[in-house]
Design an enzyme around this catalytic site. Structure first.
Site, short mmCIF file in Angstrom:
data_model
loop_
_atom_site.label_atom_id
_atom_site.label_comp_id
_atom_site.label_asym_id
_atom_site.label_seq_id
_atom_site.Cartn_x
_atom_site.Cartn_y
_atom_site.Cartn_z
N SER A 24 -41.05 31.33 1.13
CA SER A 24 -40.34 32.47 0.58
C SER A 24 -40.13 32.39 -0.89
CB SER A 24 -38.99 32.62 1.25
OG SER A 24 -38.15 31.60 0.84
N PHE A 270 -35.19 39.98 0.49
CA PHE A 270 -35.55 39.06 -0.59
C PHE A 270 -36.62 38.10 -0.09
CE2 PHE A 270 -34.37 35.44 -3.50
CZ PHE A 270 -34.62 36.09 -4.70
N SER A 271 -37.71 37.98 -0.82
CA SER A 271 -38.81 37.09 -0.49
C SER A 271 -39.43 37.49 0.84
CB SER A 271 -38.32 35.64 -0.50
OG SER A 271 -39.41 34.77 -0.49
N PHE A 272 -39.44 36.62 1.86
CA PHE A 272 -39.97 37.00 3.16
C PHE A 272 -39.23 38.23 3.70
CE2 PHE A 272 -40.23 35.83 7.90
CZ PHE A 272 -41.45 36.45 8.07
N GLY A 274 -39.00 40.72 2.14
CA GLY A 274 -39.84 41.82 1.69
C GLY A 274 -40.77 42.33 2.77
#
Length: 449
Positions: A24, A270-272, A274
């Site tokens: 992530s 946020f990150s993964f 997404g």
């Protein structure tokens, strides 16, 4: 394919391929990115992943999550590629920070105590980061309890204390831990609901964007679902692709609160996250805005395509025994680049997969094929110029969603080119939250099609 050749591919002789295994918050193991742009940012470690994780902690300094000098002292203790040294560096920092934090009388100096305790919590979480290759390591839970204690003590000292809540997901039968942060302002307020990703916690999200939202008069709700730190530890559940089972109960809860303006809710992943949040938005259309930072269209393929072709063929053939034998040896080799070792270890832990083949198989379910046309809410898709982890995924997601999308690439020259613009948190929050404010201030007939 001979195992010796695999070692050559994933070991120090070839960094770029190994570093592309997703996580992530991870960049390429090389500072030269696949878009031929060189990172202009000063590097804090010759190990690209360690550099990123140190920068990740530093990036929380503007929002009470770190002190720069303390983190740089810890960074000096960390040896590139040595997971135990990363633990030691941040655990030693946490032990020093705990002495300082606990010596402050919170009744006399509540702001100082809160500042110190929030930092302390973040340092304990950082010490845990590279330990998940051994699921039975007692430090995984011991450090977690310490970070929870510090974070809870810090929240109690806020002007409007954060409130831990548990939301039951009827469709799935699990509990969703969440934290509600209210503004204390009168009336119903815009509300940002956010989740972290592959390796991050709801507590971290307060420092990533929660405090920035509160500064703008928005309520903030952070939550975790299966696979994320609290649920993985307390309910022994790995990630699920159907993230709408997590998000919809959180929205239900938010709409019951008198402080929440139901017409001004944003969902952020946020990150993964997404991938997770756009997936949920395809099924639940009650939010006024969606933020995918950074956007991910096909998580599984983004992992698979970066493996050597012959290893992809072994996986596609279904030869789990051979695939596991190769990857297990590679992961056990301390000379294999950090991103690959950690990526498979963390992914296996978070998806609750007992073998690399099971991890890779489960990962293929995390894609948005056939779902993006069901998203009817304005979407902000963040992307990072030098994201060697999910490079191209943000643009692919934006293109598939189409006209509902605001696509924004964060640039390296602004210190924002790393995955999720890590290191440029204040700037990224300016872009994200200004966009959200503009969305909710539009006439309602301009917000949704």
């Amino acid at each position: 394919m001979r195992i010796s050749r695999i070692f050559l591919i994933f070991g120090t002789a070839s960094l770029c391929v190994a570093s592309a295994v997703p996580r992530s918050s991870k960049p390429h193991s090389s500072f030269k990115r696949s878009d031929n742009a060189t990172n202009p940012m000063f590097q804090l470690s010759t190990d690209a992943d360690f550099n990123f994780e140190i920068l990740r902690v530093l990036s929380m300094a503007p929002y009470e999550g770190a002190d720069i000098g303390e983190v740089l002292v810890a960074a000096k203790e960390i040896e590139p590629g040595d997971f135990e040294s990363f633990y030691n560096g941040f655990n030693n920092l946490a032990l020093r920070a705990e002495k300082i934090a606990r010596a402050i009388d919170p009744r006399r100096h509540p702001v100082s105590a809160r500042n110190a305790l929030f930092k302390l919590s973040n340092y304990y979480r950082s010490a845990d980061f590279f330990l998940h290759g051994n699921w039975s390591d007692p430090r995984i839970n011991a450090l977690w309890e310490k970070q929870l204690s510090a974070f809870n003590d810090a929240m109690a000292l806020m002007t409007v204390p954060g409130e831990r809540i548990t939301i039951h997901a009827k469709d799935g039968g699990f509990d969703i831990p969440a934290i509600f942060f209210g503004t204390g302002l009168p009336g119903r307020r815009p509300t940002l609901i956010a989740c972290n990703g592959y390796d991050g916690s709801q507590e971290e999200m307060y420092h990533v964007i929660g405090q920035a939202a509160l500064q703008r008069g928005m309520n903030f709700i952070a939550y975790e679902g299966p696979g994320q730190p609290t649920v993985r530890r307390e309910q022994n559940l790995g990630f699920i692709p159907e993230w709408e089972k997590v998000v919809s109960p959180v929205i239900d809860y938010a709409l019951e609160r008198p402080e929440v303006d139901g017409d001004a809710i944003a969902l952020m992943g946020f990150s993964f996250g997404g991938y997770l949040v756009p997936r949920a938005a395809a099924f639940d259309h009650r939010a006024a805005a969606i933020m995918a930072v950074d956007g991910i269209y096909d998580f599984g393929q983004s992992i698979l395509k970066h493996l050597p072709e012959e290893l992809q063929q072994i996986f596609s053939s279904g030869d789990a025994e051979k695939f596991n034998a190769i990857l297990s040896k590679v992961i056990a080799d301390p000379t294999t680049v950090t991103s690959f070792r950690w990526g498979v270890q963390q992914g296996s832990w978070a998806l609750k997969a007992k073998t690399p083949f099971e991890f890779m198989t489960k990962a293929q379910a995390y894609n948005l094929t056939g779902l993006t046309d069901k998203i009817t809410t304005p979407v902000f898709v963040g992307d990072a110029q030098l994201d060697g982890f999910f490079l191209g995924q943000g643009k692919e997601l934006a293109d598939h969603i189409g006209g509902m999308t605001t696509y924004h690439q964060f640039e390296a020259i602004d210190g924002a080119g790393e995955h999720c613009a890590i290191g440029a948190t204040v700037y990224q929050n300016q872009v994200l939250l200004d966009w959200f404010e503009d969305i909710i201030h539009q006439p309602k007939n301009c917000i949704r099609p």
